[in-house]
Motif scaffolding. Sequence first.
Motif, mmCIF file in Angstrom:
data_model
loop_
_atom_site.group_PDB
_atom_site.id
_atom_site.type_symbol
_atom_site.label_atom_id
_atom_site.label_comp_id
_atom_site.label_asym_id
_atom_site.label_seq_id
_atom_site.Cartn_x
_atom_site.Cartn_y
_atom_site.Cartn_z
ATOM 1 N N THR A 97 39.933 33.901 42.047
ATOM 2 C CA THR A 97 39.212 34.912 42.834
ATOM 3 C C THR A 97 39.324 34.665 44.335
ATOM 4 O O THR A 97 39.131 35.586 45.130
ATOM 5 C CB THR A 97 37.717 34.964 42.444
ATOM 6 N N ILE A 100 42.008 36.919 45.136
ATOM 7 C CA ILE A 100 41.785 38.303 44.715
ATOM 8 C C ILE A 100 40.802 39.017 45.642
ATOM 9 O O ILE A 100 41.049 40.131 46.098
ATOM 10 C CB ILE A 100 41.263 38.346 43.261
ATOM 11 N N TYR A 101 39.681 38.370 45.929
ATOM 12 C CA TYR A 101 38.617 39.019 46.707
ATOM 13 C C TYR A 101 39.056 39.503 48.091
ATOM 14 O O TYR A 101 38.676 40.612 48.496
ATOM 15 C CB TYR A 101 37.414 38.082 46.840
ATOM 16 N N LEU A 120 47.746 44.112 45.617
ATOM 17 C CA LEU A 120 47.392 42.731 45.310
ATOM 18 C C LEU A 120 48.597 41.979 44.755
ATOM 19 O O LEU A 120 48.864 40.835 45.145
ATOM 20 C CB LEU A 120 46.242 42.698 44.297
ATOM 21 N N TYR A 137 46.871 36.232 37.362
ATOM 22 C CA TYR A 137 45.922 36.924 38.245
ATOM 23 C C TYR A 137 45.603 38.315 37.684
ATOM 24 O O TYR A 137 44.441 38.735 37.658
ATOM 25 C CB TYR A 137 46.515 37.082 39.646
ATOM 26 N N VAL A 141 41.994 40.282 36.571
ATOM 27 C CA VAL A 141 41.547 41.563 37.119
ATOM 28 C C VAL A 141 41.406 42.595 36.004
ATOM 29 O O VAL A 141 40.432 43.348 35.943
ATOM 30 C CB VAL A 141 42.526 42.071 38.201
ATOM 31 N N CYS A 159 44.899 48.689 35.993
ATOM 32 C CA CYS A 159 45.889 47.608 35.850
ATOM 33 C C CYS A 159 46.985 47.962 34.850
ATOM 34 O O CYS A 159 48.068 47.376 34.874
ATOM 35 C CB CYS A 159 45.206 46.320 35.409
#
Length: 385
Positions: A97, A100-101, A120, A137, A141, A159
């Motif tokens: 994360t 990711i964040y 991303l 990853y 998500v 996704c």
Amino acid sequence: MATITKRGDTYRIRTSCGYDVHGKQVIKSMTYKPQAGMSDKAIEKEVNRQAVLFEESCKKGQSLTAAKFQTFAEAWLKDYAEITVKRTTIGVYRELTKRIYPVIGHIRVDKLNPLDIQKLVQVLTNDGISPRTVKTYMRVVSAIMNYAIRKRLITYNPCTVVDLPKEASKQYVSNEIYSVEEVKHLLELLKQEDDEKYPFYVYFVLAVYMGARKGELMGLEWRDIDFDNDVISINRAYYYDWLNKEYYTDTPKTKTSLRSLKLPAHVMETLRSLQAWQAKHRKVCNGSWIESDRLFTYWNGEPMATTAPRDYFKRFCKRKGVRYIKPHAFRHFNASVLINSGVDVVTVQTALGHSTPITTLEIYSHAFKNAKTRAMEAISNAIDS
């Protein structure tokens, strides 16, 4: 219960939607404006109806679609992931994360679209993250977005239509494995080490003959050893939680990792010698011995750190001037010997504790191809000679 406040010619309706990941109460509000010409009685009836509908909407979670991805992901980690997955996996998730964040954490869950997710992927790729890790990853998500679907916050997972970079086949290569001659030489050298290092010799003997994972070997206890039938059972694994900086014991990696292996008599003799080694040191410690039932301990009975065999082996190889490969190479060695001996894929999968034969084939496809080629050559030689 919703509260209604008259503000000029409109009404503000407020209700609680529970608490966020930080324990702060979440208050949602809406504004209702009566249509022109409505009587006071009709307005009162309608505003109360709107309040009930809004409160029900909040209870169902529909109003929480305004939550940012980071906020919702933290809730997912706490309310779902921490309950359903292993501690080591939670540590991995939290580490992921961190990348990711910054890219999508600020976007509302219901506003996340495939282009955001694709961005991303591109950012991770540009940062040098391998295709295989990028896929990891994306699995995280995607799991979060699927959770949002189950909670009726969104209707589809963006996704599912994202393009991922192609990854190389997960196969071992020649420089990641020892030859039979190297393994024989290594075990002989390890056996010659001084008495204090005897547990490491036994560790690598089991690594060669069992092909078990590091955590599975470190989690072995004496109750797992059946000396009467020369069988060792793998019932648990020993892990280190990097997030909380502590060791813990859990079930092995997969359900099929729970397995029993029959070993040669001389391997069982090394285990009896290890028992004698512990008995000697227990006596020397004179009451300060740490009881754990673990096979692999330090001189005082304390279970070894999960990194101890690797650290020792690295220093050992340097001292002896032999080629160093990470100890996981002994698992590859075990698999390659089984395959080259003509053992079928299902048996190899069972011995290694892989979840499915497909996993075994993906990792060792080259070895299986070579084994099949030799088998065909053997038939040809027998017929044509």
